[in-house]
Motif scaffolding. Structure first.
Motif, mmCIF file in Angstrom:
data_model
loop_
_atom_site.group_PDB
_atom_site.id
_atom_site.type_symbol
_atom_site.label_atom_id
_atom_site.label_comp_id
_atom_site.label_asym_id
_atom_site.label_seq_id
_atom_site.Cartn_x
_atom_site.Cartn_y
_atom_site.Cartn_z
ATOM 1 N N ILE A 120 -29.845 -19.369 18.685
ATOM 2 C CA ILE A 120 -31.130 -19.324 19.389
ATOM 3 C C ILE A 120 -32.001 -20.493 18.933
ATOM 4 N N ILE A 121 -32.582 -21.201 19.898
ATOM 5 C CA ILE A 121 -33.493 -22.300 19.584
ATOM 6 C C ILE A 121 -34.927 -21.928 19.949
ATOM 7 N N ARG A 122 -35.070 -21.201 21.026
ATOM 8 C CA ARG A 122 -36.393 -20.730 21.435
ATOM 9 C C ARG A 122 -36.264 -19.251 21.769
ATOM 10 N N SER A 123 -37.079 -18.455 21.132
ATOM 11 C CA SER A 123 -36.998 -17.022 21.310
ATOM 12 C C SER A 123 -38.326 -16.541 21.858
ATOM 13 N N GLY A 124 -38.322 -15.945 23.028
ATOM 14 C CA GLY A 124 -39.575 -15.489 23.623
ATOM 15 C C GLY A 124 -39.385 -14.163 24.319
ATOM 16 N N SER A 125 -40.468 -13.626 24.831
ATOM 17 C CA SER A 125 -40.372 -12.334 25.501
ATOM 18 C C SER A 125 -39.880 -12.489 26.935
ATOM 19 N N LYS A 126 -39.956 -13.700 27.472
ATOM 20 C CA LYS A 126 -39.507 -13.909 28.858
ATOM 21 C C LYS A 126 -38.303 -14.833 28.948
ATOM 22 N N VAL A 127 -38.304 -15.877 28.121
ATOM 23 C CA VAL A 127 -37.279 -16.909 28.218
ATOM 24 C C VAL A 127 -36.733 -17.215 26.825
ATOM 25 N N ALA A 128 -35.424 -17.370 26.726
ATOM 26 C CA ALA A 128 -34.802 -17.810 25.477
ATOM 27 C C ALA A 128 -34.009 -19.080 25.757
ATOM 28 N N VAL A 129 -33.967 -19.975 24.772
ATOM 29 C CA VAL A 129 -33.169 -21.194 24.893
ATOM 30 C C VAL A 129 -32.154 -21.203 23.760
ATOM 31 N N THR A 130 -30.917 -21.556 24.106
ATOM 32 C CA THR A 130 -29.846 -21.544 23.111
ATOM 33 C C THR A 130 -29.091 -22.870 23.135
ATOM 34 N N ARG A 131 -28.516 -23.210 21.996
ATOM 35 C CA ARG A 131 -27.619 -24.377 21.932
ATOM 36 C C ARG A 131 -26.224 -23.886 21.611
ATOM 37 N N MET A 132 -25.262 -24.494 22.249
ATOM 38 C CA MET A 132 -23.891 -24.037 22.119
ATOM 39 C C MET A 132 -22.977 -25.217 21.771
ATOM 40 N N GLU A 133 -21.850 -24.893 21.138
ATOM 41 C CA GLU A 133 -20.831 -25.906 20.854
ATOM 42 C C GLU A 133 -19.458 -25.319 21.123
ATOM 43 N N LEU A 134 -18.526 -26.186 21.489
ATOM 44 C CA LEU A 134 -17.128 -25.768 21.636
ATOM 45 C C LEU A 134 -16.271 -26.673 20.760
ATOM 46 N N HIS A 135 -15.494 -26.041 19.888
ATOM 47 C CA HIS A 135 -14.534 -26.746 19.039
ATOM 48 C C HIS A 135 -13.141 -26.175 19.277
ATOM 49 N N ASN A 136 -12.127 -26.927 18.885
ATOM 50 C CA ASN A 136 -10.800 -26.311 18.876
ATOM 51 C C ASN A 136 -10.457 -25.872 17.449
ATOM 52 N N GLU A 137 -9.240 -25.354 17.282
ATOM 53 C CA GLU A 137 -8.863 -24.741 15.994
ATOM 54 C C GLU A 137 -8.771 -25.769 14.874
ATOM 55 N N LEU A 138 -8.740 -27.059 15.221
ATOM 56 C CA LEU A 138 -8.690 -28.110 14.197
ATOM 57 C C LEU A 138 -10.081 -28.647 13.871
ATOM 58 N N GLY A 139 -11.105 -28.064 14.516
ATOM 59 C CA GLY A 139 -12.463 -28.524 14.262
ATOM 60 C C GLY A 139 -12.895 -29.681 15.141
ATOM 61 N N VAL A 140 -12.058 -30.065 16.093
ATOM 62 C CA VAL A 140 -12.460 -31.143 17.008
ATOM 63 C C VAL A 140 -13.582 -30.635 17.910
ATOM 64 N N HIS A 141 -14.639 -31.418 17.998
ATOM 65 C CA HIS A 141 -15.820 -31.024 18.772
ATOM 66 C C HIS A 141 -15.604 -31.444 20.228
ATOM 67 N N ILE A 142 -15.423 -30.483 21.107
ATOM 68 C CA ILE A 142 -15.046 -30.756 22.498
ATOM 69 C C ILE A 142 -16.251 -30.849 23.423
ATOM 70 N N ALA A 143 -17.240 -30.010 23.195
ATOM 71 C CA ALA A 143 -18.384 -29.989 24.116
ATOM 72 C C ALA A 143 -19.573 -29.353 23.431
ATOM 73 N N PHE A 144 -20.754 -29.653 23.942
ATOM 74 C CA PHE A 144 -21.894 -28.821 23.554
ATOM 75 C C PHE A 144 -22.747 -28.556 24.780
ATOM 76 N N GLY A 145 -23.679 -27.658 24.603
ATOM 77 C CA GLY A 145 -24.478 -27.274 25.747
ATOM 78 C C GLY A 145 -25.832 -26.738 25.346
ATOM 79 N N THR A 146 -26.682 -26.600 26.341
ATOM 80 C CA THR A 146 -28.009 -26.032 26.174
ATOM 81 C C THR A 146 -28.221 -25.065 27.331
ATOM 82 N N GLY A 147 -28.647 -23.864 27.018
ATOM 83 C CA GLY A 147 -28.849 -22.875 28.071
ATOM 84 C C GLY A 147 -30.235 -22.268 28.002
ATOM 85 N N THR A 148 -30.806 -22.022 29.182
ATOM 86 C CA THR A 148 -32.094 -21.352 29.287
ATOM 87 C C THR A 148 -31.842 -20.016 29.981
#
Lengths: 152, 152, 152, 152
Positions: A120-148
């Motif tokens: 969680i990056i922003r926590s509110g009563s109406k809207v929350a914002v989150t940051r996400m990451e995707l790695h594989n089993e070797l720790g390779v960083h494949i993607a990241f994201g931001t969601g509202t």
């Protein structure tokens, strides 16, 4: 029912009764008010580029959307005032939905297992914002994201 | 082979030999250098919210990513200098990949059929930007998106 | 001229000869191939909401765009093959431009001093992706962002 | 006071009493519940790239953020139940703020005058989503954007 039990119950429900999660093999493996994790195994049916055997970009986006939504749900539950009943929980989660999602593709989606994490990056009563990451089993960083997310 | 035949051949290939597209039922129904369209039917396995029978947000993101990538490919092909051979086409498409994708969820994903469309907004030798929309068969606007693709 | 001197010279140039940076008071205070920092002081002319004395959202976006562009430039310079002359540097930076920028506003922009930082997330010969954050002098996290830059 | 008068009054207020808008020269020239427009003149102080005389990317982002916020405000006002008093209007606009903003830079920001426009894409009681465009006086399309705003 304490909050930890609720997180577990919801994870079970989403893992077992949400058809698309089962289709892709998404499995919620961590879930609290600050962090969440979703894991899934490589399967040939997830191929988006047949010449290179890499994940379809849509699978990556779906994993990030799910893991962000899970931690947004965790945040909603953390703010429910007692008593925690099936009804108050269901009512609280009724409005949870993704408003927008940005996915940044960093490297080709290759691996045996994929691990999506969110916080969680922003926590509110109406809207929350989150940051996400995707790695594989070797720790390779494949993607990241931001969601509202709409949370109230 | 003229460009129209190439578009048709590539659409066939992506419709029939890209496993994730078949898993979800994505079908490329329009494909040229400026516009593209992908259609898919409602199926229960695409459900993201079991209580409400609506599309998983990841399906929406996947459809937008695909339809944007298709028109980005159309744009690449439009700029290939003759001769158009299987080899020059394959070489030209080799670097095609999504850099980033923004999805805006406007309304719940309900419908019998879903139609994703894309058009080129920025056309370059290295990067293309596309805008995408998702509607259902009644014309309800479900989502839109913006995608940035590596094309060279 | 070694790379450290080049970073310093470029920072001086952007601090002193880019009119909009001077208008707002942006000051590049860190600049290498992996990280960058831009600082600016509160000034009443940056107010976006007169009733609440908070930064205009456009100032935040501008700071994030700048600091991301700076580290993208740092990354370009790190990859220049010798010799490093004014000419090779200028040629290398010629194509640097922002493709897209996402800004997430977390908290009202209040403070005496603002510190924008960036780091490279994806480093390539054509496109770089950076993540940025804006804090105030008390460490309050005001905004973050993601930028995609043309670098080659 | 009818709604048309309110739009005019608010435009006057934002044009004349929001310091950063005056610093840059932003002028709200259209404002209703569905559309908005902001115009500004080229000035050398807006230069972001001294070698090429083009707008700073932050000016573009600021214009898009403003014009999107204006139509989001128009949408809030359209939904106020009578009576429309200075107080009900002020209360309704109290929570207006940008949640996130995506800017896509299509072409270099060159021109004599710049015209930013916005329309509402998602209208809700808590969150509104808008799409924005920036053109110059010759109709060249310089940038577009998507903004998510807290409105309730």
């Amino acid at each position: 029912m304490n909050k930890k039990e609720i997180y577990q119950q919801l994870a079970n429900f989403w893992n077992n009764d949400m058809p698309f999660n089962q289709l892709v093999g998404f499995n919620i493996t961590r879930f609290d008010n600050e962090h969440s994790e979703v894991r899934f195994q490589w399967q040939d049916k997830l191929i988006g580029n047949p010449m290179q055997k890499i994940l379809h970009g849509g699978v990556t986006a779906a994993a990030l959307d799910l893991v962000g939504g899970v931690v947004a749900a965790g945040n909603i539950i953390a703010h429910i005032e007692e008593p925690l009943t099936a009804e108050t929980i269901q009512t609280s989660l009724r409005n949870l939905s993704t408003i927008d999602l940005r996915t940044d593709y960093l490297r080709p989606g290759r691996g045996e297992e994929f691990i999506a994490t969110a916080k969680i990056i922003r926590s509110g009563s109406k809207v929350a914002v989150t940051r996400m990451e995707l790695h594989n089993e070797l720790g390779v960083h494949i993607a990241f994201g931001t969601g509202t997310y709409m949370v109230g």
